[in-house]
Scaffold this motif. Structure first.
Motif, mmCIF file in Angstrom:
data_model
loop_
_atom_site.group_PDB
_atom_site.id
_atom_site.type_symbol
_atom_site.label_atom_id
_atom_site.label_comp_id
_atom_site.label_asym_id
_atom_site.label_seq_id
_atom_site.Cartn_x
_atom_site.Cartn_y
_atom_site.Cartn_z
ATOM 1 N N HIS A 175 51.788 43.396 44.215
ATOM 2 C CA HIS A 175 50.591 44.203 45.276
ATOM 3 C C HIS A 175 49.924 44.864 44.274
ATOM 4 O O HIS A 175 50.446 45.913 43.508
ATOM 5 C CB HIS A 175 51.536 44.960 46.207
ATOM 6 C CG HIS A 175 50.315 45.587 46.915
ATOM 7 N ND1 HIS A 175 51.000 46.509 48.204
ATOM 8 C CD2 HIS A 175 48.998 45.446 47.386
ATOM 9 C CE1 HIS A 175 49.706 47.122 48.865
ATOM 10 N NE2 HIS A 175 48.720 46.088 48.497
ATOM 11 N N PHE A 176 48.709 44.489 44.150
ATOM 12 C CA PHE A 176 47.691 45.260 43.059
ATOM 13 C C PHE A 176 46.868 46.079 43.952
ATOM 14 O O PHE A 176 46.140 45.492 45.017
ATOM 15 C CB PHE A 176 46.737 44.232 42.254
ATOM 16 C CG PHE A 176 47.771 43.510 41.417
ATOM 17 C CD1 PHE A 176 47.937 44.110 39.999
ATOM 18 C CD2 PHE A 176 48.287 42.522 41.697
ATOM 19 C CE1 PHE A 176 48.559 43.373 39.236
ATOM 20 C CE2 PHE A 176 49.073 41.666 40.717
ATOM 21 C CZ PHE A 176 49.226 41.919 39.538
ATOM 22 N N ASP A 177 46.335 47.454 43.579
ATOM 23 C CA ASP A 177 45.613 48.072 44.086
ATOM 24 C C ASP A 177 44.419 48.822 42.774
ATOM 25 O O ASP A 177 44.973 49.226 41.964
ATOM 26 C CB ASP A 177 45.900 49.444 44.575
ATOM 27 C CG ASP A 177 44.970 50.197 45.650
ATOM 28 O OD1 ASP A 177 43.944 50.154 45.000
ATOM 29 O OD2 ASP A 177 45.319 50.807 46.520
ATOM 30 N N LEU A 178 43.303 47.977 42.837
ATOM 31 C CA LEU A 178 42.670 48.115 41.696
ATOM 32 C C LEU A 178 41.515 49.198 42.009
ATOM 33 O O LEU A 178 40.459 49.216 40.927
ATOM 34 C CB LEU A 178 41.758 46.957 41.434
ATOM 35 C CG LEU A 178 42.769 45.647 41.182
ATOM 36 C CD1 LEU A 178 41.960 44.215 40.791
ATOM 37 C CD2 LEU A 178 43.946 45.880 40.235
ATOM 38 N N GLY A 192 49.597 42.684 33.662
ATOM 39 C CA GLY A 192 50.046 41.396 33.849
ATOM 40 C C GLY A 192 49.745 40.648 35.017
ATOM 41 O O GLY A 192 50.328 39.731 35.519
ATOM 42 N N PHE A 193 48.457 40.775 35.355
ATOM 43 C CA PHE A 193 47.833 39.919 36.303
ATOM 44 C C PHE A 193 47.838 38.524 36.327
ATOM 45 O O PHE A 193 48.366 37.682 37.329
ATOM 46 C CB PHE A 193 46.181 40.463 36.225
ATOM 47 C CG PHE A 193 45.574 40.025 37.680
ATOM 48 C CD1 PHE A 193 45.754 40.541 38.679
ATOM 49 C CD2 PHE A 193 44.663 38.708 37.587
ATOM 50 C CE1 PHE A 193 45.091 40.171 39.807
ATOM 51 C CE2 PHE A 193 43.760 38.306 38.681
ATOM 52 C CZ PHE A 193 44.383 38.966 39.948
ATOM 53 N N ALA A 209 50.036 36.994 44.518
ATOM 54 C CA ALA A 209 49.241 38.221 44.260
ATOM 55 C C ALA A 209 48.541 38.897 45.385
ATOM 56 O O ALA A 209 47.970 37.704 46.205
ATOM 57 C CB ALA A 209 48.579 38.331 42.906
ATOM 58 N N LEU A 210 48.560 39.916 45.936
ATOM 59 C CA LEU A 210 47.713 40.517 46.911
ATOM 60 C C LEU A 210 47.022 41.574 46.188
ATOM 61 O O LEU A 210 47.563 42.729 45.763
ATOM 62 C CB LEU A 210 48.770 40.870 48.019
ATOM 63 C CG LEU A 210 47.971 42.054 49.310
ATOM 64 C CD1 LEU A 210 47.278 40.953 50.043
ATOM 65 C CD2 LEU A 210 49.316 42.604 50.149
ATOM 66 N N VAL A 211 45.763 41.521 46.522
ATOM 67 C CA VAL A 211 44.994 42.258 45.564
ATOM 68 C C VAL A 211 43.965 43.367 46.538
ATOM 69 O O VAL A 211 43.164 42.561 47.296
ATOM 70 C CB VAL A 211 43.975 41.709 44.525
ATOM 71 C CG1 VAL A 211 43.197 42.465 43.793
ATOM 72 C CG2 VAL A 211 44.801 40.756 43.979
ATOM 73 N N ALA A 251 38.135 43.770 39.715
ATOM 74 C CA ALA A 251 38.690 42.304 38.971
ATOM 75 C C ALA A 251 37.334 41.630 38.113
ATOM 76 O O ALA A 251 37.774 40.977 37.196
ATOM 77 C CB ALA A 251 39.534 41.322 39.267
ATOM 78 N N GLY A 252 36.325 41.941 38.951
ATOM 79 C CA GLY A 252 35.295 40.857 38.360
ATOM 80 C C GLY A 252 35.364 39.561 38.346
ATOM 81 O O GLY A 252 35.943 38.895 39.025
ATOM 82 N N HIS A 253 34.740 38.958 37.039
ATOM 83 C CA HIS A 253 35.047 37.286 37.008
ATOM 84 C C HIS A 253 36.702 36.990 36.715
ATOM 85 O O HIS A 253 36.968 35.927 36.869
ATOM 86 C CB HIS A 253 34.451 37.166 35.743
ATOM 87 C CG HIS A 253 34.872 37.432 34.397
ATOM 88 N ND1 HIS A 253 35.065 38.664 33.942
ATOM 89 C CD2 HIS A 253 35.588 36.843 33.474
ATOM 90 C CE1 HIS A 253 35.503 38.919 32.826
ATOM 91 N NE2 HIS A 253 35.910 37.707 32.568
#
Length: 503
Positions: A81-84, A97-98, A107-109, A115-117
């Motif tokens: 679980h990513f919070d960017l 480590g994406f 993955a849940l973002v 994260a762009g491209h």
């Protein structure tokens, strides 16, 4: 190809929780969910529900990764679980480590635009927005396969709604070597039920006489086979699941949960239980079963025969998959010709063997032990949709030489002896003919399984099945000890089919 796009209205928090479960059950390794939405639109609720469903723990603590940027959760499918929101540059994704996360699971973002491209083109977008008194979820899947999985999961939720179980909680139960999958659904005030997800079988390419393998082997194509056989078996005194709701067109059933006690104890066979299962088979084989079963006006399931073509196409899986894996080269034409000659001769010997309803996979994964009950009701039977009309001995071989667990020779003997004793007590049973048919069917089944387990590894990416091969080879050696199989035994030994090979 156009993106898969679907919208679901979420009138309250419970609907958001259900959406999280529905999405979790559609996910596969490598999937990325990009979660979009303003504050207060339910992103946290959705993320928590989805992660808990994947972890199989409805009480799992799921903190926001706002400060840590990533949280890792194990389960049926690992998910990160990513919070960017606090990400300062795309390069920081390497430190998180994406890319590795996608190889390990899903993955849940949140805040995916950061994260762009680097955000995968195939990422599944989930957009939450205010809609009247509730919220609207818009799901966009660029990948057709991912879109199909999500659509199927939503179709299951809609089926549950039509069945009065729309508010039920869904959790992954089990899958098998086929495309079928099962879920446990729970609703307050009711016993848990099982959701059977059985899409119509997709036939593969023609392999012989213009027919696909499944056509020749008489594999059930639709869930109608399960419904028909469930009805017949129930009427015949076998404990099978009650069907509460069905959607034959879409291959969905809501059925009784027969229990959670494994037929095995600590992963090991118990003689008492195998004997009880053998006696159940004896009862079943002493009955006359219909080969045409009506399940609705104008809808009839015909139970196919386990004929010569089916037996041969199955046993030749040994040549098609096991031999190339074990030897590094395909079976040559001369080997195939001699193999077919030997098996045709053995199939000829089955001409006068007793035949009846053959369950096909009557073994430990498909038997539920219910110790609190009595008699045959102690044994709950599932996964019988591929049943055929064929030699009764096949089912005894399936049980006594259980493909998923090592059955010691003494328990195998006790199982077979209990079956023979029960059949003889009922009268009119030819034990000598049965012994020969049992050996032939054991050899046929275990030869087939050697091929299937290698196919599951090589074609389907399921290497765990390879660990069973030493057991199957041992079963095969047991079966080939019967005098009627002496020529086949010599052939197998010469070509190393029963020798220990590490794949």
């Amino acid at each position: 190809m156009a993106d898969f796009i679907v919208e679901r209205f979420l009138p309250d928090e419970r609907a958001t929780l259900r959406l999280g479960e529905d999405l979790a059950l559609a996910l596969r390794r490598g999937d990325v969910l990009a979660l979009h939405g303003d504050l207060g639109t339910g992103k946290t609720t959705l993320a928590r529900s989805l992660i808990r469903a994947l972890a199989g723990d409805p009480e799992l603590e799921v903190p926001s990764p706002t400060f840590t940027l990533v949280q890792v959760y194990e389960g049926r499918l690992p998910i990160q679980h990513f919070d960017l929101y606090r990400l300062s540059s795309e390069e920081e994704l390497d430190e998180l480590g994406f890319d590795d996360a996608l190889e390990q699971g899903a993955a849940l973002v949140e805040w995916p635009e950061k994260a762009g491209h680097r955000m995968p083109r195939a990422a599944i977008r989930i957009e939450l927005s205010e809609e009247g008194a509730g919220r609207m979820a818009r799901i966009v899947a660029p990948d057709a396969a991912a879109g199909a999985r999500i659509a199927r999961s939503f179709a299951i939720r809609d089926f549950l709604k039509r069945s009065g179980w729309g508010e039920a909680s869904r959790s992954y139960f089990t899958g098998d070597a086929s495309a079928r999958a099962y879920e446990i659904v729970t609703l307050e005030g009711y016993e848990p039920r099982v959701l059977m997800n059985s899409p119509e079988l997709v036939l593969g390419p023609p392999v012989r006489d213009g027919k696909a393998y499944a056509e020749i082997a008489h594999t059930a194509r639709t869930v109608a086979a399960f419904v028909a056989l469930d009805r017949a078996l129930h009427e015949g005194g076998v404990s099978v699941p009650e069907i509460y709701a069905q959607d034959l067109e879409n291959g969905l059933l809501l059925i009784e949960h027969l229990g959670s006690e494994n037929f095995l104890v600590d992963g090991r066979p118990v003689a008492e239980r195998y004997v009880a299962a053998a006696e159940l088979l004896a009862m079943m084989h002493g009955k006359a079963w219909p080969d045409r079963i009506e399940i609705a006006p104008g809808v009839v399931h015909t139970v196919p025969p386990f004929d010569r073509d089916a037996m041969l196409i199955e046993v030749e899986l040994l040549l098609d998959w096991y031999v190339p894996a074990a030897t590094g080269k395909p079976a040559d034409p001369a080997l195939r010709d001699e193999f077919r000659r030997l098996w045709n001769a053995l199939i000829d010997r089955l001409q006068h063997a007793e035949k009846g309803l053959m369950m096909r996979d009557f073994h430990s994964p498909n038997i539920i032990w219910r110790a609190e009950r009595e008699g045959f009701d102690r044994l709950g039977v599932i996964d019988f949709q591929d049943a055929l009309i064929g030699p009764s001995a096949y089912d005894v071989a399936s049980l006594a030489m259980d493909a998923r667990v090592t059955v010691p020779e003494e328990i195998e003997a006790a199982t077979v002896n209990a079956y023979v004793a029960a059949r003889q007590a009922a009268g009119g049973f030819d034990a000598k003919s049965f012994a020969e048919a049992y050996a032939i069917m054991s050899a046929q089944r275990n030869s087939k399984i050697l091929g299937i387990f290698v196919r599951l590894d090589r074609r389907d990416g399921k290497p765990d099945y390879l660990k069973h091969l030493p057991r199957i080879r041992d079963y095969l050696r047991r079966a080939l000890a019967h005098p009627a199989l002496a020529e086949l035994r010599d052939f197998y030994q010469v070509h190393g089919f029963t020798g220990d090979v590490k794949l």
